[in-house]
Design an enzyme around this catalytic site. Structure first.
Site, PDB file in Angstrom:
ATOM      1  N   HIS A 179       0.796  -1.229   0.000  1.00 49.33           N
ATOM      2  CA  HIS A 179       0.000   0.000   0.000  1.00 49.33           C
ATOM      3  C   HIS A 179       0.821   1.267   0.000  1.00 49.33           C
ATOM      4  CE1 HIS A 179      -4.164  -1.383   0.515  1.00 49.33           C
ATOM      5  NE2 HIS A 179      -3.623  -2.415   1.146  1.00 49.33           N
TER       6      HIS A 179
ATOM      7  N   LYS B  40      -9.388  13.916   3.556  1.00 48.96           N
ATOM      8  CA  LYS B  40      -8.495  12.767   3.638  1.00 48.96           C
ATOM      9  C   LYS B  40      -7.598  13.002   4.841  1.00 48.96           C
ATOM     10  CE  LYS B  40      -7.156  13.780  -0.617  1.00 48.96           C
ATOM     11  NZ  LYS B  40      -7.034  12.522  -1.334  1.00 48.96           N
ATOM     12  N   ARG B  41      -6.836  11.982   5.261  1.00 45.07           N
ATOM     13  CA  ARG B  41      -5.896  12.206   6.348  1.00 45.07           C
ATOM     14  C   ARG B  41      -4.989  13.389   6.011  1.00 45.07           C
ATOM     15  NH1 ARG B  41      -5.838   8.347  10.607  1.00 45.07           N
ATOM     16  NH2 ARG B  41      -4.130   9.640  11.378  1.00 45.07           N
TER      17      ARG B  41
ATOM     18  N   LYS C  72       0.039  14.655   0.842  1.00 45.82           N
ATOM     19  CA  LYS C  72      -1.277  14.911   0.251  1.00 45.82           C
ATOM     20  C   LYS C  72      -1.476  16.400  -0.058  1.00 45.82           C
ATOM     21  CE  LYS C  72      -3.524  10.903   2.465  1.00 45.82           C
ATOM     22  NZ  LYS C  72      -4.301  10.170   1.448  1.00 45.82           N
TER      23      LYS C  72
ATOM     24  N   THR D 236      -8.662   6.272  -2.845  1.00 40.61           N
ATOM     25  CA  THR D 236      -9.990   5.761  -3.161  1.00 40.61           C
ATOM     26  C   THR D 236     -11.010   6.883  -3.018  1.00 40.61           C
ATOM     27  OG1 THR D 236     -10.117   4.972  -0.872  1.00 40.61           O
ATOM     28  CG2 THR D 236      -9.628   3.335  -2.579  1.00 40.61           C
TER      29      THR D 236
ATOM     30  N   LYS E  44     -14.583   7.928  -5.210  1.00 36.00           N
ATOM     31  CA  LYS E  44     -15.926   8.219  -4.689  1.00 36.00           C
ATOM     32  C   LYS E  44     -16.443   9.539  -5.258  1.00 36.00           C
ATOM     33  CE  LYS E  44     -14.234   6.316  -0.323  1.00 36.00           C
ATOM     34  NZ  LYS E  44     -13.619   6.786   0.949  1.00 36.00           N
TER      35      LYS E  44
HETATM   36  C1  PLP Z   1     -12.312   6.953   1.273  1.00 32.33           C
HETATM   37  C2  PLP Z   1     -11.874   7.391   2.601  1.00 32.33           C
HETATM   38  C3  PLP Z   1     -10.519   7.642   2.846  1.00 32.33           C
HETATM   39  C4  PLP Z   1      -9.467   7.546   1.771  1.00 32.33           C
HETATM   40  O1  PLP Z   1      -9.365   8.804   1.155  1.00 32.33           O
HETATM   41  P1  PLP Z   1      -8.126   9.181   0.226  1.00 32.33           P
HETATM   42  O2  PLP Z   1      -8.531  10.504  -0.338  1.00 32.33           O
HETATM   43  O3  PLP Z   1      -8.044   8.124  -0.824  1.00 32.33           O
HETATM   44  O4  PLP Z   1      -6.936   9.263   1.093  1.00 32.33           O
HETATM   45  C5  PLP Z   1     -10.139   8.049   4.103  1.00 32.33           C
HETATM   46  N1  PLP Z   1     -11.041   8.215   5.090  1.00 32.33           N
HETATM   47  C6  PLP Z   1     -12.346   7.993   4.891  1.00 32.33           C
HETATM   48  C7  PLP Z   1     -13.290   8.216   6.016  1.00 32.33           C
HETATM   49  C8  PLP Z   1     -12.812   7.575   3.651  1.00 32.33           C
HETATM   50  O5  PLP Z   1     -14.124   7.346   3.475  1.00 32.33           O
END
Ligand code: PLP
Length: 787
Positions: A343, A524-525, A530, A632, A636
């Site tokens: 990952h 995101k985190r 990022k 991911t 979405k």
């Molecule tokens: C999808 C999701 C992530 C992953 O987000 P990235 O933008 O791909 O880092 C992290 N936290 C939550 C709550 C999510 O639903």
């Protein structure tokens, strides 16, 4: 449903309707739904036993599940019925649904992926189990105090958890430490500490309830409840020690998956999960009447990152020490069973355990790891001297996982190439067929059908039912995109979601926002790679421009941020504070007059993602190229008709290919250019000197414009921008700004914008986690659907 809810309210909750709270109603509804899951669950389990299906075991230290009630209702095809029933009982549907706490047994993308994959395996009828840890406290709750992140423990198990079944009969003793002895010519590990791993099962129901699998989470219990002798002596604290020690193992989730922590407790947690899972797998295999020599015919084990990579040595230990299989057969069997998903390429995230720690916590495993390393060298004599599992007094878990797995996969096309070229180049040369790609996916049931009813209804009205389990069918929407009526309906669905979000932000954040503004979202985190910092700097530049020309025709924007920083990650926490500081200034600036707002709701989690994503116009996917393995969140958003502004990183590359480059706002250096840029130690200074805007922005921050009470607050951050800037924020700044200007221009042409947005939804079918799981089934697991 109404009858069943009332029955459960009375007989399961012991309440009458007149005195029931929202919690009581939620429990009654959950039990009523759960009753409908149990039958398909039993049927799937029975069929798997009777027909001897191969089972997949997904081992993951994290499952970021979120809420379960509505998801289960949707997969059973009874959301409408549940809603009607609960409303007929005088309750508010959303209030009942939102009473459920998130199951946050994960940090971010890695844990959420595991949850999506469990749902897709159930939908596809892929017999399997998820194995994880039943953390008493999931990911911490985040608050802001004076703009700074404050963490408090999360308590999802405080109330009854209606989706789990405790299985006291499924319990295994897990050992730690001690020594290795030889008894009657056999090697025996004699642990010095033991705990019990007790199973809690959660059914995972697939789309239309055709199949259900099990998520089995392990909870740690003491082997002996307490020391009665000590208790009788009045030493109550010491008497409870074994219990305290054991329970610590499943007490908390480590709040970071992007840095490696060489903590003994973490290693113990990893072995606790893996050991319990493997004992359970072997027991089930033998109970089916099969031979251990045939294990790989019936069992596929997937390691979600290296966290469960002790599975290789543990399986070899069980087969050799406990079942007398020769080592060479044992390692061959282990490799045939195991798969490893990588990952991350971030060096700070790659697990390495000091040999003295591994040798002390898991002495027998340390011996077997050395044995596996020697075996690998013996069978691959051309292996370079600097390659190996044990090097410089450390066990490298990536190498261990690679060597003990028959397939190693990356999570996007670009990431897989980088795994081959940069992470495991020598091992890849020795095993050229081992590394494969399985681009991540997300479940369309939760992330479109459930989270976005407005768009889902439009899709069903346009192309008919059934797209939820056949997401490529979204392509049929393309036929309607030239139809103005369809585009208006598409925009109207987005508008409904934006209004709902505006109301929620007004109520919870006390900030009034305009639903007609462009909603620009980065959730995101919080991590330097990022590049939330790039986003804030551009936001400051935008604010500055508006102030310099306040009467111009600026496109109103709402900048929304969401995300947690690891508690020990100071640089990330500083970025959080900066966002909040900038928000305080911008949101109260009369010159701006509402044309720019910055919103940062605290405690980003799955439920918040479900609320924000369907209401987004613009998806920020702006990581430094080469750093985001896949992402991911990016999937979405695009699925829900947001346009992406992004770099050529992770799955962005494939998203852009799928939706078409004309429907994607691309900017920034490529992974190759990033590596080239870093060769110049002055890259940041050069980039800043070329951008007057960036100089102005950094100057304002350094002067304390956003921290008037403490003007020096961001001196360190600004200094770092000039002199280091490892993630190349400065080098990408101007390209990002130009791309944002292009976004504004396009948003001002609704016809064009909604064509592009609808094209994104129509062409995102590839990113269904069903497609990803089909890939794992054929390329890695060798399993077939039982449906
Ligand atoms: C999808 C999701 C992530 C992953 O987000 P990235 O933008 O791909 O880092 C992290 N936290 C939550 C709550 C999510 O639903």
């Amino acid at each position: 449903m109404r009858e069943e809810i009332l029955r459960h309210l009375i007989y399961s909750m012991g309440k009458d309707a007149g005195h029931a709270s929202v919690y009581d109603w939620r429990m009654a509804l959950s039990f009523a739904i759960r009753d409908r899951i149990v039958e398909p669950w039993f049927a799937a389990t029975k069929q798997t036993w009777e027909q001897g299906h191969k089972r997949v075991y997904y081992l993951s230290m994290e499952f970021l599940i979120g809420r379960m009630l509505e998801d289960a209702a949707i997969n059973l095809g009874m959301r409408a019925a549940c809603r009607e029933a609960i409303e007929s009982l005088g309750q508010d549907w959303r209030a009942v649904v939102e009473d459920e706490p998130d199951a946050a047994l994960g940090n971010g993308g890695l844990g959420r992926l595991a949850a999506c994959y469990m749902e897709s395996m159930a939908t596809l009828g892929c017999p399997g189990y998820g194995y994880g840890i039943r953390y008493e406290h999931g990911l911490f709750r985040q608050r802001f105090e004076g703009g700074q992140q404050v963490e408090t423990p999360e308590d999802w198990l405080k109330q009854r958890h209606p989706w789990e079944f405790e299985r006291p009969e499924a319990a295994y003793e897990i050992g730690f430490k001690g020594g290795v002895e030889t008894r009657n010519g056999k090697t025996v590990w004699v642990p010095a500490e033991t705990v019990i791993a007790e199973a809690f099962d959660m059914p995972v129901i697939g789309w239309q309830g055709k199949w259900a699998n099990t998520l089995r989470l392990w909870s740690a219990k003491p082997t002996t409840l307490f020391d009665l002798a000590r208790f009788n002596h009045g030493d109550y604290t010491a008497a409870a020690e074994p219990e305290t020690l054991a329970r610590t193992l499943s007490r908390v989730l480590y709040p970071d998956d992007t840095t490696y922590q060489g903590k003994e407790l973490r290693l113990k947690q990893e072995y606790f999960l893996t050991g319990a899972a493997l004992h359970d797998i072997i027991r089930r295999h033998l109970a089916g009447g099969f031979k251990l020599a045939d294990l790989a015919k019936h069992v596929a084990i997937q390691m979600n990152d290296t966290h469960p990579a002790i599975a290789g040595p543990e399986l070899v230990r069980i087969l050799t020490d406990l079942y007398d299989m020769p080592f060479d057969d044992a390692i061959a069997t282990a490799i045939e069973c195991l798969g490893y998903t990588n990952h991350t390429l971030l060096p700070e995230a790659l697990e390495r355990w000091a040999t003295y720690l591994m040798g002390s916590v898991l002495p027998r495993h340390m011996q077997i790891i050395e044995q596996i390393d020697a075996w690998h060298l013996r069978t691959n004599p051309s292996r370079p001297h600097y390659v190996g599992i044990v090097k410089h007094h450390e066990v490298r878990m990536g190498e261990l996982a690679f060597v003990t797995a028959h397939k190693v996969n990356g999570v996007s096309a670009l990431h897989t190439e980088l795994v081959k070229q940069n992470l495991f180049p020598e091992l890849h040369k020795l095993h050229p067929d081992r590394i494969v790609n399985e681009t991540n996916g997300v479940t369309p049931r939760r992330w479109l059908r459930m989270a976005n009813p407005a768009l889902s209804h439009l899709i069903s009205d346009t192309i008919g039912e059934g797209w939820e389990a056949d997401l490529d069918r979204l392509r049929e929407l393309e036929l309607s995109i030239e139809d103005k009526g369809f585009r208006d309906a598409f925009a109207a669905a987005k508008r409904v979601n934006k209004e709902a979000l505006s109301n929620w932000i007004g109520q919870t954040q006390g900030v009034k926002i305009d639903p007609d503004a462009l909603f620009d979202v980065q959730i995101k985190r919080i991590h330097e790679y990022k590049r939330q910092l790039l986003n804030v700097l551009q936001t400051i530049a935008q604010w500055h421009e508006i102030r310099n020309d306040p009467t111009a025709d600026w496109q109103p924007r709402v900048k929304i941020f969401g995300g947690k920083a690891a508690p020990g990650y100071q640089a990330a926490k500083e970025i959080i504070r900066l966002i909040n500081d900038v928000a305080a200034v911008v949101n109260n600036d009369p010159y701006v007059d509402g044309r720019l707002k910055i919103i940062y709701p605290p405690n980003y989690n799955v439920s918040m993602a479900e609320r924000l994503i369907p209401a987004s116009d613009l998806s920020e996917q702006i990581s430094t190229a080469g750093k985001e393995a896949s992402g991911t969140g990016n999937m979405k958003f695009a699925l829900n008709g947001a346009l992406t502004i992004g770099t050529l990183d992770g799955a962005n590359v494939e998203i852009r290919e799928q939706v078409g480059p004309e429907n994607f706002f691309l900017f920034g250096l490529t992974a190759q250019e990033v590596m080239k840029h870093r060769e110049d130690p002055e890259h940041a200074r050069h980039a800043i000197l070329e951008s007057q805007t960036l100089q102005d922005v950094l100057q304002m921050i350094a002067e304390g414009r956003f921290s008037p009470d403490e003007p020096t607050r961001y001196h360190g951050l600004v200094h770092n921008m000039w002199h280091s800037d490892y993630f190349l924020v400065a080098s990408d700044f101007e390209a990002y700004r130009e791309s944002q200007a292009e976004v504004d221009k396009t948003f001002a042409e609704p016809d064009k914008w909604w064509r592009m947005a609808a094209m994104n939804t129509a062409r995102m079918g590839f990113f269904s986690s069903d497609r990803a799981i089909r890939g794992y089934m054929t390329d890695i697991w060798g399993t077939e659907s039982a449906l």
